[in-house]
Design an enzyme around this catalytic site. Sequence first.
Site, PDB file in Angstrom:
ATOM      1  N   CYS A 112      -0.108   2.252  -5.056  1.00 52.63           N
ATOM      2  CA  CYS A 112      -0.957   3.487  -6.001  1.00 52.63           C
ATOM      3  C   CYS A 112       0.123   4.660  -5.954  1.00 52.63           C
ATOM      4  CB  CYS A 112      -1.929   3.754  -4.985  1.00 52.63           C
ATOM      5  SG  CYS A 112      -3.387   2.542  -4.975  1.00 52.63           S
ATOM      6  N   HIS A 137       0.949  -1.111   0.090  1.00 42.96           N
ATOM      7  CA  HIS A 137      -0.102   0.119  -0.053  1.00 42.96           C
ATOM      8  C   HIS A 137       0.880   1.166   0.061  1.00 42.96           C
ATOM      9  CE1 HIS A 137      -3.703  -2.042   0.610  1.00 42.96           C
ATOM     10  NE2 HIS A 137      -3.049  -2.863   1.636  1.00 42.96           N
TER      11      HIS A 137
END
Lengths: 511, 306
Positions: B122, B80
């Site tokens: 991301c 993440h």
Amino acid sequence: MPTGRDPETERDGLRDPSQLYFQADHVRRTIIAAYWIIIFLAVPLWWHTTSIERLPLPSALVESQAERELQFPIRLQVPESHAVILPRLQGLLREKTLGHPERWKGLDLQLSVSGSAPTETEAYKLSHRLGESLIDKRQFIHDLSIEQMPELSALLCDLLAPPPTHGNLVFQYSPRYRLAFSLLNEDSASGGYVRTWNITAGISRHISPILSRMSVLHNFTLESQVQFHAPLAFEPRSIPDGEYGLSQEDLTVFVNSAEWTLSSSVSNDAVIHFVIFAPSAKRRPLRILGSDGAPLSSNSFLLPQWGGIYILNAPSSMESSRDLSSVDLDSIFPTFSEQLITLLGIPRLPSSVQVRHANARNVISEWQLDALMRRRTLENTHGSQDTLRSIVRLVDQIENMPFGASVRGDIQNSLAALEKAYAEASTSLSHALTSSAEALTMASRAFFDPGMLALLYFPAEHKYAVYMPLFASAVVPLIATALREFMAWKRQRRGIAGGQAPPIEAAPARG
Amino acid sequence: MLADDAACNSRNKFAGSVYANPGRQLDLYGDNIEVDYRGYEVTVENFIRVLTGRVPPSLPRSKRLLTDSNSNIFVYMTGHGGNEFLKFQDNEEISAFDIADAFEQMYQKKRYNEIFFMIDTCQANTMYSKFYSPNILATGSSVLDESSYSHDNDYDIGVSVIDRYTHYVLEFLEGINKTSHASMQDLFNSYDVGKIHSHPGVRDDLFKRPLDKALITDFFGGVAQAEVFPPVEPQEGTPNSGEDGIVDVDVDLDAGPAVGVANETTRAQMSSPDSIHSWTLHALKELRAWACLAVVGILVAFSWSR
């Protein structure tokens, strides 16, 4: 101190706050002051525990040491009987020195007639004799006639400042090396495998002489193993005559590091690997192919800074197991000793020069050893200078990197060892090498000090986001009450100064 | 470095394997995977220690990055992430500045020849924006304010098994063998925004070689140089054959700088089995926002009631 009770409050069941003991001005002010005193006392502690220890570094000293160049004096003596050749030889050697500045860097060649001046280090001597060139200790025996000078100067150049080994074959300097000898059977189950080997004899006959000669430079640890199942990660290709071949590309991926355990992991020393690979009975003989696809006569190859591999093709008729005797190893280990010489960076003698009284191959002469020691010392001093400089640069560059007393101590020790190496370069080569190795070890230890880990980076808004909820809620009431109390106190003072009757609630405080 | 033991997790129906696709064609775990740092050992501090070499003296060889100025290093990170950070273990994160500083320290101590940095999170491309040391080639899966998406959902396990970007990179690399001559440019040309659903980035301003000269195998496959040694006669008393005897068969077909044997291909992998679903990420964000509001509300209510 409410001594009497106000009838009015008595009636309501409520008490006047100013009558309460803990609401007395001095008590209240003491309480608030106590909080502030604790905060002020805690500030130095907080400052101490959150600041990073950054001791002053001897940057100026590092810079000045990093500028210095090591100089090795090399004293070459010409016999008195041939003093006439001195100017000619000097001119030719100067030409060579200018022609190869990188090879002669840090070397200071001084020629003299023997016996003219006493020297601190042992000088190299030239002697005259017709016939082949010979080396005897630090003496070089050659034809010293004036016509031979170009050849002599070329040989001296190769002996005193040998050309560096091409490519990056040579291991980087380490005070300790581990030599791992492995006998790998690709697949013993297919038959005709090698069961044991007389490794002790192989090492003592072929490796130990080199190691004992090199003990001035390095400390060696040896280990050996036999494996009976060591599969390759690829399929060797089939070539005519029922043979199998390893292409040049296969050689680059030959070592199956995922499945072969080639050395124990007991220490962090650099490992030099020597592998005898016995191919499976199904894929024998296994040959090394040249770039044109034809089998080469050689059956060994070298991986730079890794070690050597020898492919042992047992006769295909061999059915059962086999033991490698010391005689068998005599045909394999000379390859390993050659490879070891290459990997350790020992310079080769020019092909026309021989060592006197050489009863075995691979005798390492004084000239080779001295040249290697000079090169290693220069490498080590450069390495430690670079490392020290980069520590100083990093510490300036990365502001939240701590460095404590241990780092500074290592840097100072490294600088001291460097200083010692500079001083010893003109007197003792082996001492200079030891000091330079010490300087490198210390500089690396300072760089790799586990305490020198930079704090993680956090943007300023992160810090506010973390500290605000924690401190704002506690500090805002403290500031507000302190301000209110200060205002009240000022109002009181003004009241007294104006000669007015003091307010009622201030009475207990005065009394 | 693997923070989660996905292969041996009791919820993994296929014990001991991590498949890259629902059809279970490719087992990422294989037979000879070595995990040097696992579980709670995977921390930002340990990662930086491995890179910079600032490890305690007692640490074994296998947990060190034993590279030198001839080594090429491949660093792959996933998990993440966000604008200039990557999360470790749900409680800390590494920032782009930290990695950039760690690489600079490696450069100063000559711990690498070249670094190939790949990241799939991301907003991944922000992670390599702070690098300032030479000879680093970096690539990432998505630009600022863009999510990286997962690729395949395995209904037998109930999680997504691979990220889109990683899936297509892996698909390309599976077609490469150790003797291939494919270049980095070929890899970057294979990026397809339509398939990956995000905009992968490449940063080559720090990298000295042209990308079509940099081979994939310079960083993958542990390929070394080899030098064939001349046969040595087992004779006593023969002088050294001399240096000209060595047949130099330089196998590095690349014209660029030679890659040493310590062609250490180090995978620093921070992978979590629950791949990044954009919806989970959004749900998490929303949950966090509501939780913050609830906490503030409770505090206000509490102080009012007193």
